[in-house]
Design a protein around this motif. Structure first.
Motif, PDB file in Angstrom:
ATOM      1  N   GLY A 162     -25.526  46.040  -4.432  1.00  0.00           N
ATOM      2  CA  GLY A 162     -24.943  44.714  -4.561  1.00  0.00           C
ATOM      3  C   GLY A 162     -23.458  44.660  -4.281  1.00  0.00           C
ATOM      4  O   GLY A 162     -22.802  45.671  -4.012  1.00  0.00           O
ATOM      5  N   THR A 163     -22.936  43.457  -4.367  1.00  0.00           N
ATOM      6  CA  THR A 163     -21.500  43.215  -4.233  1.00  0.00           C
ATOM      7  C   THR A 163     -20.861  43.299  -5.615  1.00  0.00           C
ATOM      8  O   THR A 163     -21.560  43.316  -6.638  1.00  0.00           O
ATOM      9  N   PRO A 164     -19.527  43.346  -5.698  1.00  0.00           N
ATOM     10  CA  PRO A 164     -18.882  43.296  -7.020  1.00  0.00           C
ATOM     11  C   PRO A 164     -19.302  42.063  -7.821  1.00  0.00           C
ATOM     12  O   PRO A 164     -19.481  42.135  -9.038  1.00  0.00           O
ATOM     13  N   GLU A 165     -19.488  40.929  -7.143  1.00  0.00           N
ATOM     14  CA  GLU A 165     -19.931  39.713  -7.833  1.00  0.00           C
ATOM     15  C   GLU A 165     -21.338  39.891  -8.401  1.00  0.00           C
ATOM     16  O   GLU A 165     -21.633  39.441  -9.510  1.00  0.00           O
ATOM     17  N   ASP A 166     -22.213  40.556  -7.628  1.00  0.00           N
ATOM     18  CA  ASP A 166     -23.573  40.824  -8.116  1.00  0.00           C
ATOM     19  C   ASP A 166     -23.523  41.686  -9.378  1.00  0.00           C
ATOM     20  O   ASP A 166     -24.240  41.435 -10.351  1.00  0.00           O
ATOM     21  N   LEU A 167     -22.678  42.705  -9.350  1.00  0.00           N
ATOM     22  CA  LEU A 167     -22.593  43.613 -10.491  1.00  0.00           C
ATOM     23  C   LEU A 167     -22.052  42.893 -11.721  1.00  0.00           C
ATOM     24  O   LEU A 167     -22.576  43.087 -12.838  1.00  0.00           O
ATOM     25  N   ALA A 168     -21.040  42.053 -11.552  1.00  0.00           N
ATOM     26  CA  ALA A 168     -20.507  41.300 -12.685  1.00  0.00           C
ATOM     27  C   ALA A 168     -21.590  40.410 -13.293  1.00  0.00           C
ATOM     28  O   ALA A 168     -21.718  40.305 -14.517  1.00  0.00           O
ATOM     29  N   GLN A 169     -22.394  39.789 -12.439  1.00  0.00           N
ATOM     30  CA  GLN A 169     -23.464  38.906 -12.931  1.00  0.00           C
ATOM     31  C   GLN A 169     -24.527  39.694 -13.679  1.00  0.00           C
ATOM     32  O   GLN A 169     -24.985  39.289 -14.756  1.00  0.00           O
ATOM     33  N   GLU A 170     -24.933  40.840 -13.130  1.00  0.00           N
ATOM     34  CA  GLU A 170     -25.980  41.628 -13.783  1.00  0.00           C
ATOM     35  C   GLU A 170     -25.489  42.250 -15.084  1.00  0.00           C
ATOM     36  O   GLU A 170     -26.249  42.367 -16.057  1.00  0.00           O
ATOM     37  N   LEU A 171     -24.224  42.654 -15.129  1.00  0.00           N
ATOM     38  CA  LEU A 171     -23.670  43.151 -16.388  1.00  0.00           C
ATOM     39  C   LEU A 171     -23.668  42.050 -17.445  1.00  0.00           C
ATOM     40  O   LEU A 171     -23.916  42.313 -18.632  1.00  0.00           O
ATOM     41  N   GLY A 172     -23.421  40.812 -17.011  1.00  0.00           N
ATOM     42  CA  GLY A 172     -23.496  39.689 -17.936  1.00  0.00           C
ATOM     43  C   GLY A 172     -24.900  39.485 -18.469  1.00  0.00           C
ATOM     44  O   GLY A 172     -25.103  39.247 -19.664  1.00  0.00           O
ATOM     45  N   ASP A 173     -25.903  39.592 -17.586  1.00  0.00           N
ATOM     46  CA  ASP A 173     -27.299  39.456 -18.023  1.00  0.00           C
ATOM     47  C   ASP A 173     -27.664  40.547 -19.025  1.00  0.00           C
ATOM     48  O   ASP A 173     -28.386  40.304 -20.002  1.00  0.00           O
ATOM     49  N   LEU A 174     -27.159  41.764 -18.765  1.00  0.00           N
ATOM     50  CA  LEU A 174     -27.432  42.870 -19.683  1.00  0.00           C
ATOM     51  C   LEU A 174     -26.736  42.656 -21.020  1.00  0.00           C
ATOM     52  O   LEU A 174     -27.310  42.901 -22.093  1.00  0.00           O
ATOM     53  N   LEU A 175     -25.499  42.163 -20.958  1.00  0.00           N
ATOM     54  CA  LEU A 175     -24.754  41.889 -22.195  1.00  0.00           C
ATOM     55  C   LEU A 175     -25.447  40.818 -23.031  1.00  0.00           C
ATOM     56  O   LEU A 175     -25.447  40.883 -24.265  1.00  0.00           O
ATOM     57  N   LEU A 176     -26.052  39.829 -22.378  1.00  0.00           N
ATOM     58  CA  LEU A 176     -26.775  38.799 -23.113  1.00  0.00           C
ATOM     59  C   LEU A 176     -27.856  39.415 -23.995  1.00  0.00           C
ATOM     60  O   LEU A 176     -28.073  38.969 -25.129  1.00  0.00           O
ATOM     61  N   GLN A 177     -28.534  40.431 -23.496  1.00  0.00           N
ATOM     62  CA  GLN A 177     -29.564  41.083 -24.302  1.00  0.00           C
ATOM     63  C   GLN A 177     -28.968  41.694 -25.563  1.00  0.00           C
ATOM     64  O   GLN A 177     -29.536  41.586 -26.657  1.00  0.00           O
ATOM     65  N   VAL A 178     -27.817  42.326 -25.441  1.00  0.00           N
ATOM     66  CA  VAL A 178     -27.137  42.904 -26.610  1.00  0.00           C
ATOM     67  C   VAL A 178     -26.779  41.804 -27.604  1.00  0.00           C
ATOM     68  O   VAL A 178     -27.008  41.930 -28.815  1.00  0.00           O
ATOM     69  N   ILE A 179     -26.235  40.707 -27.100  1.00  0.00           N
ATOM     70  CA  ILE A 179     -25.815  39.607 -27.970  1.00  0.00           C
ATOM     71  C   ILE A 179     -27.003  38.983 -28.691  1.00  0.00           C
ATOM     72  O   ILE A 179     -26.948  38.675 -29.886  1.00  0.00           O
ATOM     73  N   LEU A 180     -28.115  38.807 -27.979  1.00  0.00           N
ATOM     74  CA  LEU A 180     -29.300  38.209 -28.601  1.00  0.00           C
ATOM     75  C   LEU A 180     -29.873  39.106 -29.696  1.00  0.00           C
ATOM     76  O   LEU A 180     -30.246  38.635 -30.769  1.00  0.00           O
ATOM     77  N   HIS A 181     -29.935  40.406 -29.443  1.00  0.00           N
ATOM     78  CA  HIS A 181     -30.449  41.309 -30.468  1.00  0.00           C
ATOM     79  C   HIS A 181     -29.544  41.305 -31.699  1.00  0.00           C
ATOM     80  O   HIS A 181     -30.035  41.355 -32.838  1.00  0.00           O
ATOM     81  N   ALA A 182     -28.232  41.231 -31.489  1.00  0.00           N
ATOM     82  CA  ALA A 182     -27.312  41.136 -32.623  1.00  0.00           C
ATOM     83  C   ALA A 182     -27.505  39.815 -33.361  1.00  0.00           C
ATOM     84  O   ALA A 182     -27.419  39.757 -34.597  1.00  0.00           O
ATOM     85  N   GLN A 183     -27.784  38.741 -32.625  1.00  0.00           N
ATOM     86  CA  GLN A 183     -28.031  37.436 -33.247  1.00  0.00           C
ATOM     87  C   GLN A 183     -29.287  37.479 -34.118  1.00  0.00           C
ATOM     88  O   GLN A 183     -29.288  36.984 -35.250  1.00  0.00           O
TER      89      GLN A 183
END
Length: 367
Positions: A162-183
């Motif tokens: 991917g591009t740097p933009e793709d990686l930033a987006q996918e890292l965000g999707d992965l971070l969402l999983q962490v946030i939801l589990h903490a919620q």
């Protein structure tokens, strides 16, 4: 020169009550202070000659105070000059103008506070609220397991292709999983994001005594040995199952699990003295696979061969999982090129015999 002013005067001009929460920071220090857009921000003008402080990790890709505001606030978000009362948007403001006056930056609502660690946590809580999303309200730690794995693999794919933009987006999707589990955990009083942050922070500092303590190391291999020793001590302190391989996650795919097992074994001294020993073991396991005479034995020997191939990859500085993913992609790409070549020549690929297909394959491979 601008007239002197006190903090009380600035707060009064901004119409802010300190008890409600206020942030004040010099314009020249915006890059180095961890302020959050969910609270009102008073930006203090900077006197000429003041050197900016080192940027805050996490925002250090932005250059200049205006770029920091542009990363954290919507483009049309207003700023008010506390001396004149004039308002301008973030998009209209330049660095020189920002440095020359005192400004009020109003707070953002949670759904607009998109570039802050606190924003997504508030959004996830809203999704799980009584009037939130029915789908999100139905999820549990167990139901999100598949999505966590999917997002991890999509992040790896973005790293590789991917591009740097793709990686930033996918890292965000992965971070969402962490946030939801903490919620989920916060809702039943088990833990929240502060515990997640603290857990990883404590762990990383403890396992890097050569950075945060007085331990000296001379190589990356010595770092890994110390890491495994510290992990083993942590497991003992926590009363977890003993042994160097007790912490290998059961859900790991086989190739990365094999690599982790063998890296731990190597750190404990269980390894070949040189790569020639690994090559010899590969040849030995291949012969044993050839000699296996029933399915159970073949399965056993194939596993042994794959296991030692993973170690060979490590000795060669290669990741077996990455190598196999690359081979998968290469096969798919070549098959597509063969089909395209056959079509260009008016050939029906499905009707060709193996010799003709191999000839097309070799032609594509050698291009």
């Amino acid at each position: 020169m601008a007239a002197p002013r006190s903090i009380d005067q600035l707060l009064a001009a901004a119409g802010l009550e300190p008890a409600d929460g206020v942030q004040l920071v010099s314009a020249q220090r915006l890059a180095s202070v961890a302020f959050d857009p969910s609270l009102p921000l008073v930006i203090l003008r900077s006197d000429a000659g003041v050197e900016p402080a080192p940027p805050l990790p996490g925002r250090h890709a932005r250059k200049g105070p205006r770029a920091i505001l542009g990363a954290l606030y919507p483009r049309q978000h207003p700023l008010r000059d506390l001396a004149t009362g004039d308002s301008v948007s973030v998009d209209e403001l330049g660095d020189a103008q920002l440095l020359a006056a005192d400004w009020l930056v109003p707070p953002l609502a949670a759904v607009d506070n998109l570039a802050s660690p606190h924003g997504m946590a508030a959004i996830s809580a809203r999704l799980r609220g009584p009037d939130g999303c029915p789908w999100d309200r139905r999820q549990t730690h167990a139901t999100l397991r598949t999505y966590l794995l999917e997002e991890a693999y999509e992040t790896v794919d973005a790293i590789e292709r991917g591009t740097p933009e793709d990686l930033a987006q996918e890292l965000g999707d992965l971070l969402l999983q962490v946030i939801l589990h903490a919620q989920f955990a916060a809702e039943v009083g088990e833990f929240d994001l502060t515990d997640v942050y603290r857990s990883i922070g404590v762990k990383i500092v403890r396992r890097h005594p050569h950075v945060f303590g007085d331990v000296e190391v001379s190589s990356a291999e010595e770092v890994l040995t110390n890491w495994e020793t510290i992990k083993a001590a942590e497991r003992d302190e926590a009363g977890k199952p003993a042994g160097p391989f007790a912490g290998v996650a059961r859900a790991l795919p086989a190739l990365p699990a094999s690599r982790e097992i063998q890296e731990r074994a190597s750190a404990l001294g269980w390894d070949w003295p040189n790569v020639e020993g690994v090559w010899a073991k590969v040849a030995e396991e291949l012969e044993e696979l050839r000699a296996a005479d029933h399915p159970e034995a073949r399965l056993h020997e194939l596993g042994d061969l794959l296991f030692v191939l993973v170690r060979l990859g490590d000795w060669l500085g290669l990741d077996a999982e990455e190598a196999l993913r690359a081979a998968n992609r290469r096969f798919i790409a070549r098959h597509g090129a063969v089909a395209e070549l056959a079509g260009a020549r008016g050939l029906d690929l499905s009707a060709l015999d193996s010799e003709a297909r191999d000839a097309l394959w070799d032609e594509v491979k050698h291009r």
